[in-house]
Design a protein around this motif. Structure first.
Motif, PDB file in Angstrom:
ATOM      1  N   ILE A  35     -16.296   5.608  37.364  1.00 29.23           N
ATOM      2  CA  ILE A  35     -16.388   4.618  36.287  1.00 29.23           C
ATOM      3  C   ILE A  35     -17.806   4.044  36.326  1.00 29.23           C
ATOM      4  N   ALA A  36     -18.492   4.109  35.193  1.00 30.80           N
ATOM      5  CA  ALA A  36     -19.842   3.567  35.078  1.00 30.80           C
ATOM      6  C   ALA A  36     -19.800   2.247  34.330  1.00 30.80           C
ATOM      7  N   ALA A  37     -20.642   1.313  34.726  1.00 30.41           N
ATOM      8  CA  ALA A  37     -20.687  -0.004  34.095  1.00 30.41           C
ATOM      9  C   ALA A  37     -21.694  -0.081  32.950  1.00 30.41           C
ATOM     10  N   ASN A  38     -22.526   0.952  32.803  1.00 27.88           N
ATOM     11  CA  ASN A  38     -23.484   0.986  31.698  1.00 27.88           C
ATOM     12  C   ASN A  38     -23.918   2.427  31.468  1.00 27.88           C
ATOM     13  N   GLY A  39     -24.641   2.642  30.386  1.00 24.48           N
ATOM     14  CA  GLY A  39     -25.050   3.993  30.023  1.00 24.48           C
ATOM     15  C   GLY A  39     -25.984   4.654  31.023  1.00 24.48           C
ATOM     16  N   GLN A  40     -26.868   3.890  31.636  1.00 28.75           N
ATOM     17  CA  GLN A  40     -27.782   4.480  32.620  1.00 28.75           C
ATOM     18  C   GLN A  40     -27.027   4.924  33.869  1.00 28.75           C
ATOM     19  N   GLU A  41     -26.087   4.099  34.304  1.00 27.57           N
ATOM     20  CA  GLU A  41     -25.258   4.486  35.451  1.00 27.57           C
ATOM     21  C   GLU A  41     -24.463   5.750  35.119  1.00 27.57           C
ATOM     22  N   LEU A  42     -23.973   5.834  33.891  1.00 29.75           N
ATOM     23  CA  LEU A  42     -23.267   7.032  33.448  1.00 29.75           C
ATOM     24  C   LEU A  42     -24.159   8.259  33.564  1.00 29.75           C
ATOM     25  N   MET A  43     -25.367   8.170  33.060  1.00 31.02           N
ATOM     26  CA  MET A  43     -26.283   9.314  33.113  1.00 31.02           C
ATOM     27  C   MET A  43     -26.566   9.724  34.555  1.00 31.02           C
ATOM     28  N   ASN A  44     -26.702   8.750  35.454  1.00 35.50           N
ATOM     29  CA  ASN A  44     -26.910   9.066  36.868  1.00 35.50           C
ATOM     30  C   ASN A  44     -25.689   9.779  37.453  1.00 35.50           C
ATOM     31  N   LEU A  45     -24.488   9.331  37.085  1.00 33.11           N
ATOM     32  CA  LEU A  45     -23.264   9.963  37.577  1.00 33.11           C
ATOM     33  C   LEU A  45     -23.119  11.392  37.069  1.00 33.11           C
ATOM     34  N   LEU A  46     -23.594  11.654  35.853  1.00 30.34           N
ATOM     35  CA  LEU A  46     -23.490  13.000  35.304  1.00 30.34           C
ATOM     36  C   LEU A  46     -24.342  14.000  36.082  1.00 30.34           C
ATOM     37  N   SER A  47     -25.360  13.519  36.753  1.00 28.56           N
ATOM     38  CA  SER A  47     -26.184  14.394  37.591  1.00 28.56           C
ATOM     39  C   SER A  47     -25.427  14.852  38.826  1.00 28.56           C
ATOM     40  N   CYS A  48     -24.473  14.033  39.293  1.00 24.72           N
ATOM     41  CA  CYS A  48     -23.677  14.356  40.489  1.00 24.72           C
ATOM     42  C   CYS A  48     -22.365  15.034  40.139  1.00 24.72           C
ATOM     43  N   HIS A  49     -21.717  14.558  39.105  1.00 25.69           N
ATOM     44  CA  HIS A  49     -20.409  15.063  38.680  1.00 25.69           C
ATOM     45  C   HIS A  49     -20.589  15.810  37.371  1.00 25.69           C
ATOM     46  N   LEU A  71     -28.013  11.505  24.562  1.00 29.68           N
ATOM     47  CA  LEU A  71     -28.572  12.133  25.760  1.00 29.68           C
ATOM     48  C   LEU A  71     -27.605  13.139  26.382  1.00 29.68           C
ATOM     49  N   ILE A  72     -26.328  12.813  26.382  1.00 26.69           N
ATOM     50  CA  ILE A  72     -25.333  13.735  26.936  1.00 26.69           C
ATOM     51  C   ILE A  72     -25.335  15.023  26.129  1.00 26.69           C
ATOM     52  N   ARG A  73     -25.325  14.913  24.820  1.00 25.17           N
ATOM     53  CA  ARG A  73     -25.324  16.101  23.966  1.00 25.17           C
ATOM     54  C   ARG A  73     -26.568  16.947  24.223  1.00 25.17           C
ATOM     55  N   GLN A  74     -27.701  16.294  24.459  1.00 24.96           N
ATOM     56  CA  GLN A  74     -28.968  16.984  24.702  1.00 24.96           C
ATOM     57  C   GLN A  74     -29.011  17.617  26.099  1.00 24.96           C
ATOM     58  N   ASP A  75     -28.617  16.860  27.126  1.00 23.99           N
ATOM     59  CA  ASP A  75     -28.779  17.310  28.509  1.00 23.99           C
ATOM     60  C   ASP A  75     -27.551  18.011  29.088  1.00 23.99           C
ATOM     61  N   PHE A  76     -26.374  17.712  28.568  1.00 21.95           N
ATOM     62  CA  PHE A  76     -25.115  18.270  29.079  1.00 21.95           C
ATOM     63  C   PHE A  76     -24.241  18.701  27.901  1.00 21.95           C
ATOM     64  N   PRO A  77     -24.652  19.717  27.159  1.00 20.64           N
ATOM     65  CA  PRO A  77     -23.964  20.069  25.912  1.00 20.64           C
ATOM     66  C   PRO A  77     -22.497  20.490  26.074  1.00 20.64           C
ATOM     67  N   ASN A  78     -22.074  20.854  27.264  1.00 21.06           N
ATOM     68  CA  ASN A  78     -20.686  21.279  27.464  1.00 21.06           C
ATOM     69  C   ASN A  78     -19.734  20.113  27.735  1.00 21.06           C
ATOM     70  N   ILE A  79     -20.281  18.920  27.945  1.00 19.38           N
ATOM     71  CA  ILE A  79     -19.440  17.743  28.191  1.00 19.38           C
ATOM     72  C   ILE A  79     -19.036  17.137  26.857  1.00 19.38           C
ATOM     73  N   ARG A  80     -17.756  16.929  26.676  1.00 18.88           N
ATOM     74  CA  ARG A  80     -17.226  16.302  25.468  1.00 18.88           C
ATOM     75  C   ARG A  80     -17.326  14.786  25.599  1.00 18.88           C
TER      76      ARG A  80
END
Length: 104
Positions: A35-49, A71-80
Protein backbone atom coordinates in the motif's frame (compact mmCIF):
# COMPACT_ATOMS: atom_id res chain seq x y z
CA UNK A 1 -9.22 -22.33 -11.70
CA UNK A 2 -8.66 -18.59 -11.41
CA UNK A 3 -5.22 -17.15 -12.01
CA UNK A 4 -3.68 -15.24 -9.10
CA UNK A 5 -3.90 -11.46 -9.20
CA UNK A 6 -1.26 -9.34 -7.48
CA UNK A 7 -1.97 -5.69 -6.86
CA UNK A 8 -0.80 -2.54 -5.15
CA UNK A 9 -3.10 0.03 -3.58
CA UNK A 10 -2.25 3.74 -3.57
CA UNK A 11 -4.24 6.15 -1.44
CA UNK A 12 -3.18 8.77 1.09
CA UNK A 13 -6.20 8.05 3.30
CA UNK A 14 -4.99 5.21 5.51
CA UNK A 15 -8.43 4.26 6.75
CA UNK A 16 -9.77 3.94 3.22
CA UNK A 17 -6.73 1.99 1.95
CA UNK A 18 -6.88 -0.35 4.93
CA UNK A 19 -10.59 -0.92 4.31
CA UNK A 20 -10.06 -1.80 0.66
CA UNK A 21 -7.16 -4.05 1.68
CA UNK A 22 -9.37 -5.82 4.22
CA UNK A 23 -12.03 -6.47 1.58
CA UNK A 24 -9.51 -7.71 -0.98
CA UNK A 25 -7.97 -10.13 1.53
CA UNK A 26 -11.26 -12.02 1.41
CA UNK A 27 -11.12 -12.48 -2.38
CA UNK A 28 -9.58 -15.80 -3.43
CA UNK A 29 -6.44 -15.56 -5.58
CA UNK A 30 -5.98 -11.82 -4.90
CA UNK A 31 -2.85 -10.65 -3.08
CA UNK A 32 -2.20 -7.06 -2.04
CA UNK A 33 1.57 -6.70 -2.35
CA UNK A 34 1.82 -3.22 -0.84
CA UNK A 35 0.00 0.00 0.00
CA UNK A 36 1.47 3.34 -1.07
CA UNK A 37 0.55 6.63 0.60
CA UNK A 38 1.30 8.76 -2.47
CA UNK A 39 2.13 8.50 -6.15
CA UNK A 40 5.90 8.72 -5.70
CA UNK A 41 5.88 5.91 -3.15
CA UNK A 42 3.79 3.91 -5.62
CA UNK A 43 6.34 4.42 -8.38
CA UNK A 44 9.14 3.31 -6.03
CA UNK A 45 7.17 0.17 -5.11
CA UNK A 46 6.64 -0.67 -8.78
CA UNK A 47 10.41 -0.94 -9.16
CA UNK A 48 10.44 -3.73 -6.54
CA UNK A 49 7.08 -5.41 -7.18
CA UNK A 50 5.46 -6.13 -10.50
CA UNK A 51 1.74 -6.22 -9.77
CA UNK A 52 -0.88 -7.10 -12.33
CA UNK A 53 -3.07 -4.20 -11.21
CA UNK A 54 -2.69 -0.90 -9.40
CA UNK A 55 -5.74 0.63 -7.72
CA UNK A 56 -5.15 4.30 -7.01
CA UNK A 57 -6.76 7.51 -5.88
CA UNK A 58 -6.60 10.69 -7.94
CA UNK A 59 -5.89 13.16 -5.16
CA UNK A 60 -2.62 12.14 -3.48
CA UNK A 61 0.34 14.22 -2.31
CA UNK A 62 3.76 14.34 -3.98
CA UNK A 63 2.55 12.74 -7.24
CA UNK A 64 -1.18 12.59 -7.94
CA UNK A 65 -2.98 9.57 -9.33
CA UNK A 66 -3.39 10.99 -12.82
CA UNK A 67 0.31 11.70 -13.22
CA UNK A 68 1.16 8.33 -11.67
CA UNK A 69 -1.17 6.64 -14.17
CA UNK A 70 0.61 8.37 -17.05
CA UNK A 71 4.01 7.23 -15.73
CA UNK A 72 2.82 3.67 -15.14
CA UNK A 73 1.51 3.43 -18.69
CA UNK A 74 4.85 4.77 -19.98
CA UNK A 75 7.23 2.76 -17.75
CA UNK A 76 5.17 -0.37 -16.96
CA UNK A 77 2.77 -0.86 -19.88
CA UNK A 78 1.68 -4.35 -18.77
CA UNK A 79 0.35 -3.13 -15.40
CA UNK A 80 -3.36 -2.35 -15.41
CA UNK A 81 -4.49 0.78 -13.57
CA UNK A 82 -7.86 1.42 -11.97
CA UNK A 83 -8.76 4.82 -10.53
CA UNK A 84 -10.93 4.49 -7.41
CA UNK A 85 -12.23 7.92 -6.51
CA UNK A 86 -15.25 9.73 -5.14
CA UNK A 87 -14.89 12.35 -7.89
CA UNK A 88 -17.57 11.81 -10.53
CA UNK A 89 -16.58 14.68 -12.82
CA UNK A 90 -16.77 13.48 -16.46
CA UNK A 91 -13.71 15.58 -17.29
CA UNK A 92 -11.62 13.69 -14.71
CA UNK A 93 -12.87 10.36 -16.03
CA UNK A 94 -11.90 11.35 -19.59
CA UNK A 95 -8.55 12.68 -18.44
CA UNK A 96 -7.77 9.50 -16.48
CA UNK A 97 -8.64 7.33 -19.46
CA UNK A 98 -6.56 9.52 -21.80
CA UNK A 99 -3.61 9.08 -19.42
CA UNK A 100 -3.94 5.33 -19.76
CA UNK A 101 -6.21 4.24 -16.91
CA UNK A 102 -7.93 0.94 -17.65
CA UNK A 103 -10.91 1.79 -15.49
CA UNK A 104 -12.40 4.51 -13.33
Amino acid sequence: MQLPVNLILADDHTLFADGIHSILQQVPNVTVLAIAANGQELMNLLSCHRPDIVILDINMPVLNGLEATKLIRQDFPNIRTIILSSYNDPHLVSLALSYGADGY
